[in-house]
Design an enzyme around this catalytic site. Sequence first.
Site, short mmCIF file in Angstrom:
data_model
loop_
_atom_site.label_atom_id
_atom_site.label_comp_id
_atom_site.label_asym_id
_atom_site.label_seq_id
_atom_site.Cartn_x
_atom_site.Cartn_y
_atom_site.Cartn_z
N SER A 144 23.80 -40.49 56.48
CA SER A 144 23.73 -39.63 57.47
C SER A 144 25.15 -39.24 58.03
O SER A 144 25.94 -40.34 58.01
CB SER A 144 23.11 -39.99 58.79
N GLU A 145 25.58 -38.01 58.33
CA GLU A 145 26.80 -37.75 58.38
C GLU A 145 27.62 -38.07 59.47
O GLU A 145 28.67 -37.84 60.02
CB GLU A 145 26.90 -35.99 58.05
N ASN A 146 26.46 -38.61 60.52
CA ASN A 146 27.43 -39.24 61.94
C ASN A 146 27.84 -40.70 61.39
O ASN A 146 28.52 -41.36 62.35
CB ASN A 146 26.41 -39.28 63.14
#
Length: 224
Positions: free
Chosen positions: A48-50
């Site tokens: 997940s890009e977070n």
Amino acid sequence: MKQGLTRNQLAWRIAQDIPDGAVVNLGIGQPVLVANFVPPEREIVFHSENGILGMGPEPPEAGRDEELINAGKQPVTLLPGAALFHHADSFAMVRGGHLDLCVLGAFQVAANGDLANWSTGAAGAIPGVGGAMDLAVGARAVYAMTDHVTRRGEPKIVERATYPLTGRGAVDRIYTDLAVIEVTPAGLLAREIVPGLDLAGLQAVTGAPLAAAGDLRALEAPAL
């Protein structure tokens, strides 16, 4: 129109095509459902890009940790060995070509693989760029997950995109509630179609020319 797959069924179908050991990003919206349907014999590493590597399926309502979320602010689980890290490090993974695959939602997909998924260009629409532009060009392969038509019955698979683009020639395969379609240099190739719908019926709700794969088969999924 022929009744198509539900969102859970479509997520299940996509999960069957993700190879063992792949590092995969799931875009905000429908794509996050894919993590719920990984075949038990496969180990797939979800990103997940977070700043998460090693996401698991969606947690049950009871006992959710509201501070453990994906990029879409949805609660997630972590699998053994998962890692949490800085947002910048996460995008270094994306931009560095370390993702095998990304599953992204779509407003439009063009016959040449152009993807539009961040804005319809409508006046007053709130843009949602997020990390989609980085993912569309950074992942080694991109699957688009979308309804075949809009709520107004307009094709989302088109000959040329009319919405602002996320990435040019980014999409390798399109998964919709009606079909699995591969993007090839020669055009769009239908590989699977839901039972009760033939190529002519699928073409009628598609805004770009389709050809049938030599091994065209039924698009089916378990009741979910």
